[in-house]
Design an enzyme around this catalytic site. Structure first.
Site, PDB file in Angstrom:
ATOM      1  N   HIS A  57      -3.366  -5.965   2.077  1.00 32.18           N
ATOM      2  CA  HIS A  57      -3.073  -6.034   3.506  1.00 32.18           C
ATOM      3  C   HIS A  57      -3.511  -7.412   4.008  1.00 32.18           C
ATOM      4  O   HIS A  57      -3.739  -8.317   3.225  1.00 32.18           O
ATOM      5  CB  HIS A  57      -3.860  -4.960   4.272  1.00 32.18           C
ATOM      6  CG  HIS A  57      -3.525  -3.552   3.912  1.00 32.18           C
ATOM      7  ND1 HIS A  57      -2.378  -2.923   4.358  1.00 32.18           N
ATOM      8  CD2 HIS A  57      -4.199  -2.631   3.172  1.00 32.18           C
ATOM      9  CE1 HIS A  57      -2.360  -1.675   3.918  1.00 32.18           C
ATOM     10  NE2 HIS A  57      -3.459  -1.472   3.196  1.00 32.18           N
ATOM     11  N   ARG A  67     -12.740   5.346  -2.144  1.00 27.94           N
ATOM     12  CA  ARG A  67     -11.764   4.341  -1.747  1.00 27.94           C
ATOM     13  C   ARG A  67     -12.155   2.977  -2.307  1.00 27.94           C
ATOM     14  O   ARG A  67     -13.338   2.654  -2.460  1.00 27.94           O
ATOM     15  CB  ARG A  67     -11.664   4.245  -0.224  1.00 27.94           C
ATOM     16  CG  ARG A  67     -11.301   5.545   0.473  1.00 27.94           C
ATOM     17  CD  ARG A  67     -11.053   5.334   1.950  1.00 27.94           C
ATOM     18  NE  ARG A  67      -9.790   4.663   2.196  1.00 27.94           N
ATOM     19  CZ  ARG A  67      -8.603   5.281   2.290  1.00 27.94           C
ATOM     20  NH1 ARG A  67      -8.534   6.598   2.158  1.00 27.94           N
ATOM     21  NH2 ARG A  67      -7.511   4.601   2.517  1.00 27.94           N
ATOM     22  N   CYS A  87       0.811  -1.214   0.000  1.00 25.86           N
ATOM     23  CA  CYS A  87       0.000   0.000   0.000  1.00 25.86           C
ATOM     24  C   CYS A  87       0.857   1.284   0.000  1.00 25.86           C
ATOM     25  O   CYS A  87       1.449   1.622  -1.004  1.00 25.86           O
ATOM     26  CB  CYS A  87      -0.969  -0.023   1.176  1.00 25.86           C
ATOM     27  SG  CYS A  87      -2.383   1.098   0.987  1.00 25.86           S
TER      28      CYS A  87
END
Length: 238
Positions: free
Chosen positions: A190, A127, A93
């Site tokens: 993640h 997002r 990220c």
């Protein structure tokens, strides 16, 4: 045998959504096999070990990334030299974005990266959030969790880590996720991604041993729980 040296970049600031777990997974998979390992945390101002075998960086809140942005940029020449030398890197990220050429904010402000990866990221209001899986040519299916507003475009100097579903991945548009250049890998997964992607974890370890010229055969481990966790995550709604 000389221990494999795992370098953990900014463990306090860049540890959102469990990214420190990637360091733990690699360390434990070596220890379970009786192979020596050393973990070196590197915070702002700390030197990078000259004998790094694998460098791991996570994601962080925007404020945290701002805190370490200048320090990261100051390491640019060293990080580029390490990448050219074949050091294995897994950047998640925010670390992935900073390894690129630049991050352009929603307001148009340009934040320079270090140019290890041929990628550019543009911020947006919306997002991309949720469980995600990525099919890769080298390490099978990777399973993790994404939460990012930066949209990343790949240049000709990298290839995608893998393909993903519509509306997810690097930019939600071209079906790509992550970027690979030699032994440098960036991804938005993640989770931590290695906890549910054991084949990928072992691929990173093998890359590091091959770079050193060590003929190490990694003994199989019982990855039943990791594989079950991956199947559950894949079937969970976003």
């Amino acid at each position: 045998m000389k221990p494999l040296t795992l370098v953990h970049l900014y463990p306090r600031e860049m540890n959102i959504y469990g990214d420190t777990g990637n360091v733990i997974v690699l360390r434990r998979r070596l220890e379970w096999r009786g192979l020596p390992v050393t973990v070196v945390p590197v915070s702002v101002g700390d030197p990078l070990p000259a004998d790094a075998d694998i460098l791991l960086g996570g994601g962080g809140q925007d404020a945290a990334q701002g805190e370490i942005g200048t320090d990261f940029a100051n390491r640019g020449a060293e990080l580029r030299a390490m990448a050219d030398d074949g050091v294995v890197m897994l950047a998640i990220c925010g670390s992935y974005q900073m390894l690129g050429h630049e991050f352009v904010t929603q307001e148009g402000r340009r934040i320079p990266g270090v140019g290890v990866l041929d990628v550019t990221t543009h911020g947006q209001a919306e997002r991309l959030i949720g469980n995600n899986y990525v099919d890769t040519p080298d390490a099978g299916r990777l399973v993790g969790y994404e939460n990012h507003s930066g949209l990343t475009t790949l240049g000709g100097g990298v290839r995608p880590l893998g393909t993903t579903q519509s509306g997810r991945g690097n930019n939600g548009q071209d079906g790509t996720e992550g970027a690979v250049r030699d032994n440098v890998i960036g991804t938005y997964l993640h989770g931590p991604v290695l906890a549910k992607s054991p084949r990928f974890a072992d691929d990173l370890l093998q890359r590091a041993y091959r770079r050193r010229g060590d003929a190490v055969e990694l003994e199989p481990l019982d990855d039943t729980l990791a594989e079950q966790a991956a199947r559950v995550a894949v079937n969970r709604p976003r």
